[in-house]
Design an enzyme around this catalytic site. Structure first.
Site, mmCIF file in Angstrom:
data_model
loop_
_atom_site.group_PDB
_atom_site.id
_atom_site.type_symbol
_atom_site.label_atom_id
_atom_site.label_comp_id
_atom_site.label_asym_id
_atom_site.label_seq_id
_atom_site.Cartn_x
_atom_site.Cartn_y
_atom_site.Cartn_z
ATOM 1 N N ASP A 201 -4.890 -5.152 10.088
ATOM 2 C CA ASP A 201 -5.483 -3.939 10.652
ATOM 3 C C ASP A 201 -5.176 -2.696 9.823
ATOM 4 O OD1 ASP A 201 -2.832 -3.874 11.284
ATOM 5 O OD2 ASP A 201 -3.095 -3.586 13.431
ATOM 6 N N GLU A 287 11.308 -3.476 10.491
ATOM 7 C CA GLU A 287 11.361 -3.342 9.034
ATOM 8 C C GLU A 287 12.777 -3.025 8.581
ATOM 9 O OE1 GLU A 287 9.351 -1.799 11.088
ATOM 10 O OE2 GLU A 287 7.262 -2.131 10.494
#
Ligand SMILES: *[C@@H]1O[C@H](CO)[C@@H](O)[C@H](O)[C@H]1NC(C)=O
Ligand SMILES: *[C@@H]1O[C@H](CO)[C@@H](O)[C@H](O)[C@H]1NC(C)=O
Length: 341
Positions: A201, A287
């Site tokens: 996306d 992350e």
């Protein structure tokens, strides 16, 4: 008079004969090789077969010239396609079934990846088995690819009412990709390559892949339209190292970065056995938690002109309006009957 000339000539020849022999030898080698290469044309009449071969060679040369000019138009450096030892970029993409899936995989990823040499696309479906659509899509994509599946347990799945950041998305799928790499290179002492996590996306530009191609440990760059701001980016100090993070949301995260904002050296990832994404990382720290296991902030390699250029955007496609489809479905009609979208 004539005999004197002859005498001088003989003397000259005696003096120069060694050089003459060398010269004749070189000429013989030169023309010999030449005749050997072009023998078909110059000594024997060309057969139908060899004439066709020559035609093919000329056509291929023309094609190479054309392709080179196309690559130049897309500003792909010659090094990128002529270096057979170019490190491969392994792109891991988690994906799931939805009406716009093929459109996203096509426009956001395939169309860009086709411009990137030495790219290996690892697509991991969040599904109990591989879907026919994704299989067909990858087969006809013209890309080097690996198709995997790994389903997320039902209790972890997002409900429509959940905010997007509520539960870990794509975690198990990214890990399935990492595990595939670990087993592929299990017996390779010196694997070369780069690993990038590209969700389906975001919007990626071709330049991004040139930037990450040489990643000694972990390279980083800005990501636009993410975390509630226009650009989330590493700030680079005068020593060329990342000094801090410019982010709207939790800028004090150890690595305040989106998944799309970094790439990892394959050898580094494989060296750190067991490093994966964590299913219980706090919300928004996916992350950070991952990178902490691999690297320190000082070691990061800032790319994209010291993190001053944007090559990736976190742009979601609007949910398609399917009100009429739902109405039709209720009366037993399906507009996608017999056609794949
Ligand atoms: C990754 O690291 C290894 C070991 O330091 C190095 O040999 C290799 O060139 C690096 N890969 C890239 C793509 O820079
Ligand atoms: C991984 O380990 C190998 C062997 O110990 C070493 O040569 C290589 O440099 C390491 N790779 C990285 C990127 O640190």
């Amino acid at each position: 008079m004539g005999s004197l000339n002859l005498y001088i000539l003989k003397r000259r020849i005696r003096k120069w004969w060694k050089y003459l022999v060398v010269l004749i030898f070189l000429l013989a080698v030169y023309f010999g090789g030449f005749f050997h290469i072009t023998g078909n044309i110059s000594t024997t009449p060309p057969s139908e077969h060899s004439r066709n071969t020559m035609k093919e060679v000329f056509a291929l040369r023309r094609q190479i010239r054309l392709l080179k000019s196309v690559l130049k138009q897309y500003s792909i450096p010659e090094k990128e396609y002529s270096d057979v030892l170019l490190p491969v970029i392994y792109v891991i993409t988690p994906t799931y079934t939805r009406p716009q899936q093929k459109a996203e995989l096509t426009s956001r990823l395939k169309s860009v990846f086709l411009h990137v040499p030495a790219l290996h696309w690892i697509v991991v479906e969040d599904a109990p088995k591989k879907s026919q659509m994704v299989s067909n899509f990858l087969e006809s994509s013209g890309l080097t690819h690996t198709h995997l599946h790994q389903s997320t347990p039902q209790e972890w799945k997002l409900k429509d009412s959940d905010p997007k950041w509520r539960k870990p998305r794509g975690v198990l799928q990214r890990n399935a990709g990492i595990r595939w790499l670990r087993s592929k290179f299990a017996h390779d002492a010196n694997p070369r390559g780069v690993v990038y996590f590209a969700d389906d996306d975001n919007t990626y530009s071709v330049e991004l892949f040139h930037e990450m191609r040489d990643t000694h440990k972990v390279s980083v760059w800005p990501v636009a339209l993410v975390g509630g701001v226009l650009v989330e980016r590493p700030l680079v100090g005068s020593n060329g190292q990342v000094s801090s993070w410019l982010a709207g949301w939790k800028a004090d995260r150890p690595f305040a970065m989106d998944m799309a904002g970094f790439a990892v050296n394959l050898s580094l990832l494989l060296n750190k056995s067991g490093v994966e994404f964590s299913i219980d990382a706090p919300i928004g720290f996916q992350e950070s938690v991952f990178l902490e296991k691999l690297i320190t902030q000082e070691e990061l390699e800032p790319k994209a002109d010291l993190c001053t250029k944007v090559y990736v955007w976190h742009t979601r496609t609007e949910q398609p309006d399917l009100k009429q489809e739902i109405r039709l479905n209720k009366v037993g009609k399906h507009t996608d009957e017999g056609i794949e979208l």
